[in-house]
Design a protein around this motif. Structure first.
Motif, PDB file in Angstrom:
ATOM      1  N   ILE A  39       0.855  -1.183   0.000  1.00  0.00           N
ATOM      2  CA  ILE A  39       0.000   0.000   0.000  1.00  0.00           C
ATOM      3  C   ILE A  39       0.895   1.238   0.000  1.00  0.00           C
ATOM      4  N   ARG A  40       1.095   1.816  -1.161  1.00  0.00           N
ATOM      5  CA  ARG A  40       2.109   2.849  -1.349  1.00  0.00           C
ATOM      6  C   ARG A  40       1.831   4.126  -0.553  1.00  0.00           C
ATOM      7  N   TYR A  41       0.563   4.479  -0.395  1.00  0.00           N
ATOM      8  CA  TYR A  41       0.256   5.756   0.258  1.00  0.00           C
ATOM      9  C   TYR A  41       0.308   5.665   1.779  1.00  0.00           C
ATOM     10  N   ALA A  42       0.617   4.498   2.302  1.00  0.00           N
ATOM     11  CA  ALA A  42       0.887   4.353   3.732  1.00  0.00           C
ATOM     12  C   ALA A  42       2.388   4.411   4.005  1.00  0.00           C
ATOM     13  N   SER A  43       3.168   4.702   2.970  1.00  0.00           N
ATOM     14  CA  SER A  43       4.624   4.807   3.084  1.00  0.00           C
ATOM     15  C   SER A  43       5.060   6.061   2.322  1.00  0.00           C
ATOM     16  N   ASP A  44       6.367   6.270   2.244  1.00  0.00           N
ATOM     17  CA  ASP A  44       6.860   7.404   1.455  1.00  0.00           C
ATOM     18  C   ASP A  44       7.262   6.974   0.044  1.00  0.00           C
ATOM     19  N   ASN A  45       6.923   5.732  -0.325  1.00  0.00           N
ATOM     20  CA  ASN A  45       7.226   5.224  -1.659  1.00  0.00           C
ATOM     21  C   ASN A  45       6.075   5.551  -2.614  1.00  0.00           C
ATOM     22  N   ASN A  46       5.896   6.839  -2.881  1.00  0.00           N
ATOM     23  CA  ASN A  46       4.840   7.307  -3.769  1.00  0.00           C
ATOM     24  C   ASN A  46       5.235   8.674  -4.329  1.00  0.00           C
ATOM     25  N   PHE A  47       4.440   9.195  -5.237  1.00  0.00           N
ATOM     26  CA  PHE A  47       4.832  10.434  -5.912  1.00  0.00           C
ATOM     27  C   PHE A  47       4.831  11.652  -4.994  1.00  0.00           C
ATOM     28  N   LEU A  48       4.165  11.563  -3.833  1.00  0.00           N
ATOM     29  CA  LEU A  48       4.200  12.647  -2.857  1.00  0.00           C
ATOM     30  C   LEU A  48       5.421  12.564  -1.943  1.00  0.00           C
ATOM     31  N   ALA A  56      -1.606   0.894   6.496  1.00  0.00           N
ATOM     32  CA  ALA A  56      -1.786   0.135   5.258  1.00  0.00           C
ATOM     33  C   ALA A  56      -3.035  -0.727   5.380  1.00  0.00           C
ATOM     34  N   ALA A  57      -4.070  -0.378   4.638  1.00  0.00           N
ATOM     35  CA  ALA A  57      -5.322  -1.127   4.695  1.00  0.00           C
ATOM     36  C   ALA A  57      -5.984  -1.103   3.329  1.00  0.00           C
ATOM     37  N   CYS A  58      -6.747  -2.139   3.037  1.00  0.00           N
ATOM     38  CA  CYS A  58      -7.483  -2.213   1.784  1.00  0.00           C
ATOM     39  C   CYS A  58      -8.961  -2.424   2.081  1.00  0.00           C
ATOM     40  N   TYR A  59      -9.752  -1.382   1.889  1.00  0.00           N
ATOM     41  CA  TYR A  59     -11.203  -1.448   2.012  1.00  0.00           C
ATOM     42  C   TYR A  59     -11.816  -1.388   0.621  1.00  0.00           C
ATOM     43  N   LEU A  60     -12.852  -2.212   0.389  1.00  0.00           N
ATOM     44  CA  LEU A  60     -13.574  -2.201  -0.880  1.00  0.00           C
ATOM     45  C   LEU A  60     -15.045  -2.504  -0.630  1.00  0.00           C
ATOM     46  N   ARG A  61     -15.884  -2.145  -1.572  1.00  0.00           N
ATOM     47  CA  ARG A  61     -17.273  -2.583  -1.502  1.00  0.00           C
ATOM     48  C   ARG A  61     -17.314  -4.109  -1.608  1.00  0.00           C
ATOM     49  N   PRO A  62     -18.289  -4.742  -0.971  1.00  0.00           N
ATOM     50  CA  PRO A  62     -18.298  -6.215  -0.922  1.00  0.00           C
ATOM     51  C   PRO A  62     -18.223  -6.889  -2.275  1.00  0.00           C
ATOM     52  N   GLU A  63     -18.993  -6.413  -3.253  1.00  0.00           N
ATOM     53  CA  GLU A  63     -18.986  -7.059  -4.561  1.00  0.00           C
ATOM     54  C   GLU A  63     -17.663  -6.831  -5.294  1.00  0.00           C
ATOM     55  N   VAL A  64     -17.029  -5.698  -5.031  1.00  0.00           N
ATOM     56  CA  VAL A  64     -15.728  -5.426  -5.641  1.00  0.00           C
ATOM     57  C   VAL A  64     -14.667  -6.330  -5.017  1.00  0.00           C
ATOM     58  N   ALA A  65     -14.721  -6.475  -3.702  1.00  0.00           N
ATOM     59  CA  ALA A  65     -13.780  -7.352  -3.003  1.00  0.00           C
ATOM     60  C   ALA A  65     -13.923  -8.793  -3.485  1.00  0.00           C
ATOM     61  N   GLN A  66     -15.157  -9.259  -3.671  1.00  0.00           N
ATOM     62  CA  GLN A  66     -15.370 -10.629  -4.137  1.00  0.00           C
ATOM     63  C   GLN A  66     -14.823 -10.816  -5.549  1.00  0.00           C
ATOM     64  N   CYS A  87      -6.546   0.765  -2.691  1.00  0.00           N
ATOM     65  CA  CYS A  87      -7.944   0.328  -2.792  1.00  0.00           C
ATOM     66  C   CYS A  87      -8.832   1.551  -2.529  1.00  0.00           C
ATOM     67  N   TYR A  88      -9.685   1.478  -1.495  1.00  0.00           N
ATOM     68  CA  TYR A  88     -10.446   2.669  -1.120  1.00  0.00           C
ATOM     69  C   TYR A  88      -9.483   3.781  -0.720  1.00  0.00           C
ATOM     70  N   ARG A  89      -9.807   5.000  -1.158  1.00  0.00           N
ATOM     71  CA  ARG A  89      -8.971   6.158  -0.833  1.00  0.00           C
ATOM     72  C   ARG A  89      -9.827   7.241  -0.177  1.00  0.00           C
ATOM     73  N   PRO A  90      -9.498   7.651   1.037  1.00  0.00           N
ATOM     74  CA  PRO A  90     -10.272   8.711   1.692  1.00  0.00           C
ATOM     75  C   PRO A  90     -10.265   9.998   0.876  1.00  0.00           C
ATOM     76  N   VAL A  91     -11.350  10.741   0.947  1.00  0.00           N
ATOM     77  CA  VAL A  91     -11.455  12.006   0.220  1.00  0.00           C
ATOM     78  C   VAL A  91     -10.377  12.985   0.680  1.00  0.00           C
ATOM     79  N   SER A  92     -10.036  12.954   1.961  1.00  0.00           N
ATOM     80  CA  SER A  92      -8.982  13.838   2.466  1.00  0.00           C
ATOM     81  C   SER A  92      -7.662  13.581   1.750  1.00  0.00           C
ATOM     82  N   ALA A  93      -7.366  12.304   1.462  1.00  0.00           N
ATOM     83  CA  ALA A  93      -6.151  11.951   0.730  1.00  0.00           C
ATOM     84  C   ALA A  93      -6.244  12.406  -0.725  1.00  0.00           C
TER      85      ALA A  93
END
Length: 203
Positions: A39-48, A56-66, A87-93
């Motif tokens: 999960i790149r955005y939970a580390s400094d290994n990203n364009f920011l 580091a977490a991956c949340y998805l809608r149930p049907e997407v996860a399946q 995966c899911y990305r908070p609006v704040s991010a």
């Protein structure tokens, strides 16, 4: 092989935007679901060059996860597994990303349509072999340039074949590509889903 990817999905209720009171998402477990997590955005290994997820977490809608689990099973049978970048990305991010790189070709505008990531219906992924060897996709995740575009046919044959494998596998399970990012896949309903806004629950 099958035992590696079989698991129980847990639904969680989360706070959401003013449009909806509650919306269930699935949190994929790093050990039980057979994916590799990067999960790149939970580390400094990203364009920011800094972490802007609390964990580091991956949340998805149930049907997407399946659908993603089914896709991973498909790839595992071929000797590969999915590497999860986002995966899911908070609006704040999303707002923080837009402030740094306000280019809608690569970063969705959070003040207009928002991202399918904000809806829990998109994933950024790659593939690796089951022994952990990365699959060459030509660029890294979040490479903003022509080399990452899926209509770029000037790349080495191995890279084109690897991208084709990834794209065809994901499309088989209801995901759609976007032109500018080989790693990004929207689930078929994409913008018909409403935006969900919550911050990750971290242990």
């Amino acid at each position: 092989m099958k035992a590696l990817i079989v698991s129980i999905l847990t639904l969680v209720s989360v706070s959401v935007s003013a449009q909806e009171s509650k919306k269930p998402l699935v949190k994929l477990d790093t050990l039980k679901h057979g994916f590799t997590y990067d999960i790149r955005y939970a580390s400094d290994n990203n364009f920011l060059k800094e972490a802007f997820y609390n964990c580091a977490a991956c949340y998805l809608r149930p049907e997407v996860a399946q659908a993603l689990k089914d896709a991973n099973h498909y790839f595992c049978e071929k000797g590969f597994r999915i590497v999860l970048f986002d995966c899911y990305r908070p609006v704040s991010a999303q707002k923080k990303m837009w402030a740094v790189y306000p280019n809608a070709q690569y970063v969705a505008n959070p003040y207009t349509t928002g991202s399918v990531h904000n809806r829990g219906a998109a994933v950024d992924i790659s593939l690796e072999k089951l022994d952990g060897t990365p699959v060459d996709m030509g660029t890294d995740h979040d490479f903003f340039g022509r080399e990452a575009h899926i209509d770029n046919m000037t790349l080495p044959k191995e890279v084109l074949a690897n991208r084709k494998l990834l794209q065809e596998g994901m499309i088989r399970f209801g995901f759609e590509t976007i032109r500018t990012e080989w790693w990004h896949f929207n689930y078929k309903k994409n913008y018909s889903y409403k935006i969900i806004d919550f911050d990750f629950e971290c242990n």
